[in-house]
Design an enzyme around this catalytic site. Structure first.
Site, PDB file in Angstrom:
ATOM      1  N   SER A 124       0.836  -1.199   0.000  1.00  0.00           N
ATOM      2  CA  SER A 124       0.000   0.000   0.000  1.00  0.00           C
ATOM      3  C   SER A 124       0.865   1.241   0.000  1.00  0.00           C
ATOM      4  CB  SER A 124      -0.860  -0.023   1.271  1.00  0.00           C
ATOM      5  OG  SER A 124      -1.412   1.246   1.511  1.00  0.00           O
ATOM      6  N   ALA A 125       0.328   2.318  -0.550  1.00  0.00           N
ATOM      7  CA  ALA A 125       1.013   3.613  -0.506  1.00  0.00           C
ATOM      8  C   ALA A 125       1.171   4.095   0.925  1.00  0.00           C
ATOM      9  CB  ALA A 125       0.229   4.633  -1.312  1.00  0.00           C
ATOM     10  N   TYR A 148      -0.943  -1.061  11.007  1.00  0.00           N
ATOM     11  CA  TYR A 148      -1.322  -1.642   9.711  1.00  0.00           C
ATOM     12  C   TYR A 148      -0.223  -1.378   8.672  1.00  0.00           C
ATOM     13  CZ  TYR A 148      -3.318  -1.323   5.017  1.00  0.00           C
ATOM     14  OH  TYR A 148      -3.509  -1.407   3.668  1.00  0.00           O
ATOM     15  N   LYS A 152       2.733  -3.865   6.557  1.00  0.00           N
ATOM     16  CA  LYS A 152       3.055  -3.862   5.116  1.00  0.00           C
ATOM     17  C   LYS A 152       4.570  -3.717   4.921  1.00  0.00           C
ATOM     18  CE  LYS A 152      -1.151  -4.189   3.453  1.00  0.00           C
ATOM     19  NZ  LYS A 152      -1.577  -5.459   2.851  1.00  0.00           N
ATOM     20  N   ASN A 178      -5.249   4.539  -3.956  1.00  0.00           N
ATOM     21  CA  ASN A 178      -6.594   4.393  -3.352  1.00  0.00           C
ATOM     22  C   ASN A 178      -7.543   3.642  -4.291  1.00  0.00           C
ATOM     23  OD1 ASN A 178      -5.238   6.600  -1.875  1.00  0.00           O
ATOM     24  ND2 ASN A 178      -7.183   6.777  -0.816  1.00  0.00           N
ATOM     25  N   ASP A 294      -3.687  11.838   8.834  1.00  0.00           N
ATOM     26  CA  ASP A 294      -3.957  12.099   7.419  1.00  0.00           C
ATOM     27  C   ASP A 294      -2.958  13.098   6.848  1.00  0.00           C
ATOM     28  OD1 ASP A 294      -5.984  10.398   6.829  1.00  0.00           O
ATOM     29  OD2 ASP A 294      -7.544  11.926   6.625  1.00  0.00           O
TER      30      ASP A 294
END
Ligand code: UD1
Length: 336
Positions: A124-125, A148, A152, A178, A294
């Site tokens: 994932s990014a 999480y 990764k 996304n 974020d």
């Protein structure tokens, strides 16, 4: 060619299974249905025009995992299975380290035991954390901001070590930006449990009248309209990227890490407008605080995907929103 799709009943895994079966691959699904519903299997079988072989088991059991490998002759594994909520991972880190790391170790151990030499991993990014520059290239430093994301990164490290020890294994690490949208049939799509965390399922449920309004989480970012910018990629393009990685493994045996995105960033407000246009229904919004962790902007440098995989995402933002709405409006009660 027989492909094992772990997490094949999940959002991206199910689209992968349908694509592979319709391109003539033999597919086997393994899923424990911890975050998916059994009824999706019927839909998958209908879209594939065949009964796809299914193992209902938890990959954290090495014995079960080995049994499955002993009963099949897999040529490749596409590994989607894993827990995937950043928020939940902060509350329950052990669940994430346990599920994501053990299951991957078991799959890799069984692959070694049964001489399966091709492995594609859903990264994932999120592994880039707050990027120092955008667009994000694959060489940028890795620094996740939650457990999480750390699973990764850890799995990526495990794969790099494993490849050093077994250079006859082809490994593709695909870093998704996304993923959004749904299958063109409207038969399968994203189905989060509870109130969605991610933008697209949230918008679809507000549009359907299930949720009252869409919370815009931050309007004071340093972006063109103050809302967060992300690289949204249609799930159908995303699974095409996996096929391109699989084809590359016929030519090259290496460990290959690549971004899968469109290279184009859209703001939250732009996504809302596109969704309203696709559905023809206005979306009520309200501004709320930023979500912790974020970032303002995140989009991919897609050069490597183009040059090394010959992959370019084709579907537009309009396709992403209209397929999402088609799925939501056809299935107000999910797979029931
Ligand atoms: C999130 C995960 C990421 C995961 C990805 C899967 C975090 C911090 N990151 O990415 O690890 O791989 O989902 O798709 O959770 N937004 C709103 N209101 C909402 C929800 C989102 O305005 O109710 C905004 C966000 O501020 C962001 C954009 O929509 O700018 C996209 O958010 P989301 O869909 O949750 O994805 P990411 O946070 O980028």
């Amino acid at each position: 060619m027989t492909i094992l799709v772990t997490g094949g009943a999940g959002y991206i895994g199910s689209h992968m299974v349908v694509k592979l079966a319709n391109r003539g691959y033999d597919v086997v699904i393994v899923d424990d249905f911890s975050n998916s519903q059994e009824q999706i299997i019927e839909r998958i079988n209908r879209l594939c025009n065949q009964q796809i072989k299914l193992y209902r088991l938890n990959l954290c059991s090495l014995a079960e995992c080995n049994r499955m490998f002993s009963e099949n002759d897999f040529d490749a594994v596409i590994h989607f299975a894993g827990s995937k909520s950043p928020t939940e991972s902060v509350r329950n880190p052990l669940k994430y380290y346990h599920n994501n790391i053990f299951s991957t170790l078991n799959v890799l151990t069984a692959m070694k035991e049964y001489s399966v030499k091709k492995f594609i991993f859903s990264s994932s990014a999120t592994v880039y954390g707050e990027p120092e520059q955008i667009p994000i290239t694959e060489q940028m430093p890795l620094k996740a901001v939650n457990p999480y994301g750390r699973t990764k990164i850890m799995i990526e490290e495990i794969l790099r070590d494993m490849y050093s020890a077994s250079p006859d294994t082809a490994i593709a690490i695909l870093r998704y930006f996304n993923p959004v949208g749904a299958h063109s049939s409207g038969e399968i799509g994203e189905l989060p449990t509870g109130i969605p965390n991610n933008i697209m399922p949230y918008l679809s449920q507000v549009t359907a009248g299930i949720l009252a309004e869409f919370p815009i989480t931050g309007t004071d970012y340093d972006t063109r309209d103050g809302t967060g910018v992300r690289d949204y990629i249609h799930v159908d393009d995303l699974v095409e990227g996996h096929l391109a990685a699989l084809h590359r493994m016929d030519r090259v045996t290496d460990l290959f890490t690549v971004n899968l995105g469109t290279g184009q960033g859209y703001t939250v407000r732009e996504i809302i407008s596109a969704y309203e246009k696709a559905s023809g229904i206005p979306i009520a919004t309200r501004t709320v605080d930023r979500r912790p962790g974020d970032i303002a902007q995140c989009y991919a440098d897609v050069t490597l995907a183009k040059t090394e995989l010959g992959f370019t995402a084709k579907l537009t933002l309009e396709d992403m929103c209209s397929s999402s709405w088609n799925w939501q409006s056809k299935n107000p009660n999910g797979y029931e």
